[in-house]
Design an enzyme around this catalytic site. Structure first.
Site, PDB file in Angstrom:
ATOM      1  N   GLU A   1       0.839  -1.207   0.000  1.00  0.00           N
ATOM      2  CA  GLU A   1       0.000   0.000   0.000  1.00  0.00           C
ATOM      3  C   GLU A   1       0.872   1.253   0.000  1.00  0.00           C
ATOM      4  O   GLU A   1       1.716   1.418   0.893  1.00  0.00           O
ATOM      5  CB  GLU A   1      -0.906  -0.008   1.244  1.00  0.00           C
ATOM      6  CG  GLU A   1      -1.874   1.158   1.274  1.00  0.00           C
ATOM      7  CD  GLU A   1      -2.828   1.104   2.465  1.00  0.00           C
ATOM      8  OE1 GLU A   1      -3.152   0.000   2.945  1.00  0.00           O
ATOM      9  OE2 GLU A   1      -3.234   2.184   2.916  1.00  0.00           O
TER      10      GLU A   1
ATOM     11  N   LYS B   1      -6.678  -0.750  11.869  1.00  0.00           N
ATOM     12  CA  LYS B   1      -6.136  -1.193  10.583  1.00  0.00           C
ATOM     13  C   LYS B   1      -4.911  -0.347  10.240  1.00  0.00           C
ATOM     14  O   LYS B   1      -3.912  -0.856   9.727  1.00  0.00           O
ATOM     15  CB  LYS B   1      -7.208  -1.074   9.497  1.00  0.00           C
ATOM     16  CG  LYS B   1      -6.839  -1.692   8.158  1.00  0.00           C
ATOM     17  CD  LYS B   1      -6.192  -0.709   7.215  1.00  0.00           C
ATOM     18  CE  LYS B   1      -5.934  -1.361   5.857  1.00  0.00           C
ATOM     19  NZ  LYS B   1      -5.159  -0.498   4.953  1.00  0.00           N
TER      20      LYS B   1
ATOM     21  N   ASP C   1       4.124 -14.707  11.445  1.00  0.00           N
ATOM     22  CA  ASP C   1       2.790 -15.135  11.033  1.00  0.00           C
ATOM     23  C   ASP C   1       1.800 -13.975  11.201  1.00  0.00           C
ATOM     24  O   ASP C   1       1.322 -13.719  12.307  1.00  0.00           O
ATOM     25  CB  ASP C   1       2.402 -16.342  11.905  1.00  0.00           C
ATOM     26  CG  ASP C   1       1.052 -16.919  11.551  1.00  0.00           C
ATOM     27  OD1 ASP C   1       0.256 -16.237  10.885  1.00  0.00           O
ATOM     28  OD2 ASP C   1       0.789 -18.056  11.961  1.00  0.00           O
TER      29      ASP C   1
ATOM     30  N   HIS D   1      -1.982  10.626   0.351  1.00  0.00           N
ATOM     31  CA  HIS D   1      -2.194   9.277  -0.152  1.00  0.00           C
ATOM     32  C   HIS D   1      -2.216   9.265  -1.680  1.00  0.00           C
ATOM     33  O   HIS D   1      -1.543   8.466  -2.312  1.00  0.00           O
ATOM     34  CB  HIS D   1      -3.548   8.805   0.394  1.00  0.00           C
ATOM     35  CG  HIS D   1      -3.687   7.336   0.429  1.00  0.00           C
ATOM     36  ND1 HIS D   1      -3.277   6.584   1.500  1.00  0.00           N
ATOM     37  CD2 HIS D   1      -4.184   6.462  -0.473  1.00  0.00           C
ATOM     38  CE1 HIS D   1      -3.515   5.325   1.250  1.00  0.00           C
ATOM     39  NE2 HIS D   1      -4.070   5.224   0.064  1.00  0.00           N
TER      40      HIS D   1
HETATM   41  C1  MEV Z   1      -5.369   3.288   5.405  1.00  0.00           C
HETATM   42  O1  MEV Z   1      -4.711   2.116   5.003  1.00  0.00           O
HETATM   43  C2  MEV Z   1      -5.294   3.431   6.902  1.00  0.00           C
HETATM   44  C3  MEV Z   1      -6.121   4.577   7.473  1.00  0.00           C
HETATM   45  O2  MEV Z   1      -7.465   4.457   7.033  1.00  0.00           O
HETATM   46  C4  MEV Z   1      -6.020   4.475   8.968  1.00  0.00           C
HETATM   47  C5  MEV Z   1      -6.948   5.406   9.694  1.00  0.00           C
HETATM   48  O3  MEV Z   1      -8.005   5.775   9.164  1.00  0.00           O
HETATM   49  O4  MEV Z   1      -6.603   5.719  10.866  1.00  0.00           O
HETATM   50  C6  MEV Z   1      -5.610   5.889   6.966  1.00  0.00           C
END
Ligand code: MEV
Length: 440
Positions: free
Chosen positions: A84, A280, A296, A393
Site C-alpha cells: 500500500e 487497521k 505469522d 495518499h
Molecule cells: C489506510 O490504510 C489506513 C487509514 O485508514 C487508517 C486510519 O483511518 O486511521 C488511513
C-alpha cells in the site's frame, strides 16, 4: 471450471496450462502467459516452493525500509513489506518527528504463550481435579524430552492447569498451559507438547484407581496453541510538549490540533466502526514488519483484534493523554512473534530483515513492531484531523494510477509535475494523459 484430481502432481507449467484451459478469452490468454518470477538461486526457489503447495510462481511485494526509528535509545532502520502506497512514508514521517523528541519508549510487559488440550470427560469432577493435582508433576515430566532444550535457553512450560468448562459445554474440560518460548514464536514446540500431554492425560485417567470404570475415558477433542496471547504484551509510547505539534497544525494552534487528535482517538475508543479502521492503520505498520521478518501475520492480526475487544466492545488499541501541556500517545497490544525458527531463518529476505534490525531478540522485535504501529497511527490520525488522508495518499498513489493507465516514463514525469498542486483522482489522471497523448 471443472474439478481436477492429481493437480498437485503436475509440473508448474502443466498446472498453468490446465488453469488456462479451464478459462476463456482474454483471461485464459493472460493466465497462460502469466509472469513467472523464479529466484535465480535454484536451492532458494525450491525452498520457496516448499513453503506452500501447488506453487505456480513467486508473488512480488515491495520490500522497503523505514529509517530514523529511535526506540529505547537505539536507532533502527525497519524493514517493511507492504503493497500500500504511503505506509512506509507515513512510518518514516512519524519516526523522524519523534526522533528529536526522545523517540519511542517500548516495553514488553510479559511474553507468555498459551496452549490448550480440549477434552470431554464424564464423572465426578472432584475426582478428576484430585487426580490431576496428584499427577500434575508426572504429566509435566512426561514431556521433558520436548521441553529440555527450551529450558536450557531459559524457557519451557510456565504453568499447567485443569480448567472446568462444563458449565459452557457438558463434560468439557481443558488442560491450559502457559509457555515461555524465548525467541521462537513456538507454535511447533507448543503443539508437540500439547499432543503428547493429551496422550498422557488419557493414560493417566485410564490407569487411575481413583476413578470408576465409567470415568476412565477421556475424549480429547483437540490439542492446539491459542493465538490469543493477551499476556504476550508490549506497550509503546511517545510524548512531547503540545507546542511541538505546531509543525503539523497548519492554520490551527498546536492546542487545537492536540485536542482534535485526542478526540479522534477517543472516537476510535467509543465507536467500533471507526476503531476497526483506526486499528487497521496501526496494523499497516505492524503487519509490514511481521511480513518482512517472516512472522505469522494471520496470528498477529487475529490476536490484536481479539485483544481490542477484550472488554466486550471493539476499541482503539492506542490512546492519548494531554496533561500539563504534554501530549502523550501510547499503544498496547499483544504480539506473538519470533526471531528464530520457522520462516524467520528459512526465507532469505526474512533473514536479511533480521540482520537489518541487528539480529534482535523476540522481545526487541516486539518493541520495534509496536513503535512502527504507533508511528503509523500517529501519521494517519495527524493527516485525518488536518488535511485529510487523500492529499498525501493520492500523491503517492499517482504513480500507481499512471502505471495502470500505461503512461510512458516521460508522461509519468509530466504527470508528477502537473499534479503537484492538484487533486489526484483516477479520472483526472486519465484526462491528463489524454491531453498529453502526443508526448511519449
Ligand atoms: C489506510 O490504510 C489506513 C487509514 O485508514 C487508517 C486510519 O483511518 O486511521 C488511513
Amino acid at each position: 471450471m471443472k474439478a481436477v484430481s492429481g493437480f498437485s502432481k503436475m509440473s508448474k507449467e502443466m498446472k498453468i496450462k490446465w488453469l488456462a484451459s479451464e478459462l476463456e478469452g482474454e483471461a485464459a490468454e493472460l493466465v497462460e502467459k502469466m509472469p513467472i518470477y523464479w529466484h535465480q538461486n535454484p536451492d532458494i526457489q525450491k525452498r520457496l516452493d516448499e513453503f506452500s503447495e501447488n506453487t505456480l510462481t513467486n508473488f512480488d511485494m515491495p520490500f522497503g525500509v523505514s529509517p530514523n526509528f529511535l526506540i529505547n535509545g537505539k536507532m533502527y532502520s525497519v524493514p517493511m513489506v507492504i503493497e500500500e502506497s504511503s505506509v512506509v512514508a507515513a512510518a518514516s514521517l512519524g519516526a523522524k518527528f519523534w526522533l528529536n523528541r526522545g523517540g519511542f519508549k517500548s516495553n514488553v510487559i510479559s511474553m507468555k504463550k498459551v496452549g490448550q488440550v480440549h477434552f470431554l470427560w464424564q464423572g465426578d469432577k472432584r475426582k478428576l481435579f484430585d487426580l490431576f493435582e496428584s499427577k500434575k508433576m508426572d504429566l509435566l515430566s512426561s514431556v521433558k524430552n520436548l521441553t529440555l532444550n527450551m529450558e536450557s535457553r531459559g524457557g519451557g512450560i510456565l504453568s499447567l492447569d485443569l480448567v472446568d468448562m462444563s458449565s459452557r459445554i457438558e463434560n468439557y474440560y481443558q488442560l491450559r498451559l502457559n509457555f515461555n518460548t524465548c525467541d521462537a514464536m513456538g507454535a511447533n514446540f507448543i503443539n508437540s507438547i500439547l499432543e503428547q500431554l493429551a496422550s498422557e492425560l488419557k493414560l493417566m485417567v485410564m490407569q487411575s484407581d481413583l476413578l470408576s470404570s465409567s470415568e476412565k475415558t477421556v475424549d480429547v477433542i483437540m490439542s492446539i496453541l491459542s493465538n490469543y496471547t493477551p499476556e504476550c504484551l508490549v506497550e509503546c509510547s511517545v510524548e512531547c510538549p503540545v507546542r511541538d505539534l505546531g509543525q503539523f497544525s497548519g492554520d490551527m494552534t498546536p492546542d487545537v490540533f492536540a485536542q482534535r487528535f485526542m478526540t479522534a482517538v477517543r472516537i476510535a475508543h467509543e465507536d467500533p466502526s471507526r476503531a476497526v479502521t483506526h486499528n487497521k492503520g496501526i496494523m499497516n505498520g505492524i503487519d509490514a514488519v511481521v511480513l518482512a521478518t517472516g512472522n505469522d501475520f494471520r496470528a498477529v492480526e487475529a490476536c490484536a483484534h481479539a485483544y481490542a475487544a477484550r472488554d466486550g466492545q471493539y476499541r482503539s488499541l492506542s490512546s492519548v493523554t494531554l496533561e500539563n501541556e504534554i501530549f502523550k500517545f501510547s499503544l498496547k497490544l499483544p504480539l506473538a512473534v519470533g526471531t528464530v525458527g520457522g520462516l524467520t531463518s528459512l526465507h532469505p529476505l526474512a533473514k536479511t530483515s533480521l540482520n537489518i534490525l541487528n539480529r534482535p531478540s523476540a522481545e526487541e522485535l516486539m518493541q520495534v513492531m509496536a513503535a512502527v504501529g504507533l508511528a503509523q497511527n500517529f501519521s494517519a490520525v495527524k493527516s485525518l484531523v488536518t488535511t485529510g488522508i487523500q492529499r498525501g495518499h493520492m500523491k503517492l498513489h499517482l504513480l500507481n494510477v499512471l502505471n495502470q493507465l500505461g503512461a510512458s516514463a516521460t508522461q509519468i514525469e509530466k504527470g508528477k509535475e502537473y499534479f503537484q498542486d492538484k487533486v489526484v483522482s483516477f479520472s483526472a489522471v486519465r484526462n491528463f494523459l489524454d491531453s498529453i497523448k502526443h508526448i511519449h
